[in-house]
Design a protein around this motif. Structure first.
Motif, mmCIF file in Angstrom:
data_model
loop_
_atom_site.group_PDB
_atom_site.id
_atom_site.type_symbol
_atom_site.label_atom_id
_atom_site.label_comp_id
_atom_site.label_asym_id
_atom_site.label_seq_id
_atom_site.Cartn_x
_atom_site.Cartn_y
_atom_site.Cartn_z
ATOM 1 N N TRP A 38 12.685 -1.354 -18.889
ATOM 2 C CA TRP A 38 13.595 -1.248 -17.753
ATOM 3 C C TRP A 38 12.702 -0.971 -16.538
ATOM 4 O O TRP A 38 12.238 0.171 -16.358
ATOM 5 N N ASN A 166 15.384 9.379 -16.704
ATOM 6 C CA ASN A 166 15.588 8.059 -16.083
ATOM 7 C C ASN A 166 17.069 7.732 -16.077
ATOM 8 O O ASN A 166 17.882 8.524 -16.572
ATOM 9 N N GLU A 167 17.414 6.557 -15.542
ATOM 10 C CA GLU A 167 18.833 6.254 -15.344
ATOM 11 C C GLU A 167 19.596 6.018 -16.655
ATOM 12 O O GLU A 167 20.820 6.006 -16.671
ATOM 13 N N LEU A 168 18.890 5.853 -17.779
ATOM 14 C CA LEU A 168 19.572 5.552 -19.040
ATOM 15 C C LEU A 168 20.076 6.800 -19.778
ATOM 16 O O LEU A 168 21.109 6.761 -20.440
ATOM 17 N N ARG A 169 19.292 7.877 -19.691
ATOM 18 C CA ARG A 169 19.690 9.115 -20.373
ATOM 19 C C ARG A 169 19.054 10.302 -19.670
ATOM 20 O O ARG A 169 18.042 10.173 -19.001
ATOM 21 N N LYS A 265 19.020 -4.849 -25.379
ATOM 22 C CA LYS A 265 19.010 -3.859 -24.294
ATOM 23 C C LYS A 265 20.380 -3.232 -24.065
ATOM 24 O O LYS A 265 20.500 -2.035 -23.835
ATOM 25 N N GLN A 266 21.415 -4.086 -24.135
ATOM 26 C CA GLN A 266 22.771 -3.562 -23.889
ATOM 27 C C GLN A 266 23.184 -2.532 -24.932
ATOM 28 O O GLN A 266 23.819 -1.529 -24.607
ATOM 29 N N ILE A 268 21.185 -0.574 -26.557
ATOM 30 C CA ILE A 268 20.419 0.649 -26.295
ATOM 31 C C ILE A 268 21.047 1.428 -25.139
ATOM 32 O O ILE A 268 21.256 2.639 -25.227
ATOM 33 N N GLU A 269 21.399 0.716 -24.069
ATOM 34 C CA GLU A 269 22.040 1.376 -22.922
ATOM 35 C C GLU A 269 23.345 2.029 -23.359
ATOM 36 O O GLU A 269 23.642 3.176 -22.994
ATOM 37 N N ASP A 270 24.115 1.299 -24.172
ATOM 38 C CA ASP A 270 25.410 1.795 -24.616
ATOM 39 C C ASP A 270 25.260 3.038 -25.499
ATOM 40 O O ASP A 270 26.008 4.015 -25.366
ATOM 41 N N TYR A 272 22.760 5.235 -25.472
ATOM 42 C CA TYR A 272 22.360 6.369 -24.623
ATOM 43 C C TYR A 272 23.559 6.930 -23.843
ATOM 44 O O TYR A 272 23.717 8.144 -23.742
ATOM 45 N N VAL A 273 24.384 6.044 -23.318
ATOM 46 C CA VAL A 273 25.559 6.521 -22.565
ATOM 47 C C VAL A 273 26.458 7.380 -23.464
ATOM 48 O O VAL A 273 26.961 8.417 -23.038
#
Ligand code: ZN
Length: 280
Positions: A38, A166-169, A265-266, A268-270, A272-273
């Motif tokens: 990212w 960072n912005e993900l977690r 990637k999606q 992983i982002e999901d 972490y959210v």
């Protein structure tokens, strides 16, 4: 480096007399990994590590834990497993299911629950003696497969594991000049997180500590969920991932090849959210 040398020797010795450990370490040499980035400031490595299935799939339900023999207690450990005594109350053991090089598990001799608050100083004492390592802690509802027996883990440093916020977690970062200062700062963070989750016996969290530029670095990953919905899903939506400290920092462990191939990637982002607690 005294303790680091002792650990190297422990591994050489144990690999000779414990074939299972030797085999699992050789498998790690050929482990499949893929990387996602990212921007320039955050990267995640996904590792395909089928031997971790027992830990990832561990039933940490209170009733189940009470009904099984504790696999960390001395009398239930593999007979081949030998260790190094640390601070007269811990033992340093080679982990037979490694994720990292020189992956060690450091349980307390006594069978007491996984709680970090009064043990952060001991964690940092270990960290100070292992400058080439990251030391990590998984809270009882945040990735520990033995929530009933206090233990730390450690392994050789990897850049992905030393990444901060960072912005993900979320990641709360403490930089201390000394262990005493770090303990005080940790207590402030702990109290803040406790206020966020008063219903928990311990606020949900993962901790990673390491030495850098002679400073004591403590990274705290606050959590709001133990396992993402994909863990419980069926069919093509399923991803058997149970995040602990390493996953939160940047090395995600997959135990099924289909999950390793499929994760993007999606996903992983999901994940972490879902599992990371946002800090205002
Ligand atoms: Zn135990």
């Amino acid at each position: 480096m005294g303790l680091q040398n002792d650990i190297e020797n422990l591994f050489s010795f144990q690999k000779n007399e414990w074939p299972k450990l030797n085999e699992s370490i050789s498998i790690l040499d050929e482990v499949r990994e893929k990387q996602f980035n990212w921007g320039d400031n955050f990267s995640v490595k996904v590792q395909f590590n089928p031997a971790r299935i027992t830990s990832t799939g561990a039933n940490t339900d209170y009733r189940h834990i009470n009904g099984r023999p504790c696999f960390i207690c001395e009398q239930n450990r593999p007979t081949e497993q030998k260790g190094i005594v640390f601070l007269e109350k811990y033992i340093i053991l080679c982990n037979p299911f490694p994720i990292l090089r020189n992956h060690i598990t450091i349980p307390l001799h006594s069978h007491v629950p996984q709680r970090i608050r009064n043990k952060i100083g001991e964690m940092l004492t270990l960290t100070e003696k292992l400058p080439d390592y990251v030391v990590f802690y998984n809270g009882p509802k945040s990735g520990a497969s033995a929530p009933d027996h206090f233990h730390l883990q450690a392994g050789l440093k990897v850049p992905e594991l030393m990444q901060g916020d960072n912005e993900l977690r979320s990641c709360l970062m403490i930089e201390g000049e000394s262990i005493t200062e770090s303990i005080e700062l940790f207590e402030e963070v702990y109290q803040y997180l406790r206020y966020q989750q008063p219903e928990e016996e311990e606020p949900m969290l993962n901790v990673i500590t390491f030495m850098e530029d002679n400073k004591y670095k403590t990274h705290i990953f606050p959590r709001k969920l133990h396992r993402p919905k994909q863990f419980y899903a069926e069919g093509s939506k399923k991803l058997l991932i149970s995040p602990g400290a390493l996953d939160m920092a940047g090395i995600i462990i997959t135990v099924r090849e289909e999950d390793f191939d499929k994760i993007d990637k999606q996903d992983i982002e999901d994940i972490y959210v879902q599992v990371s607690l946002p800090i205002m």
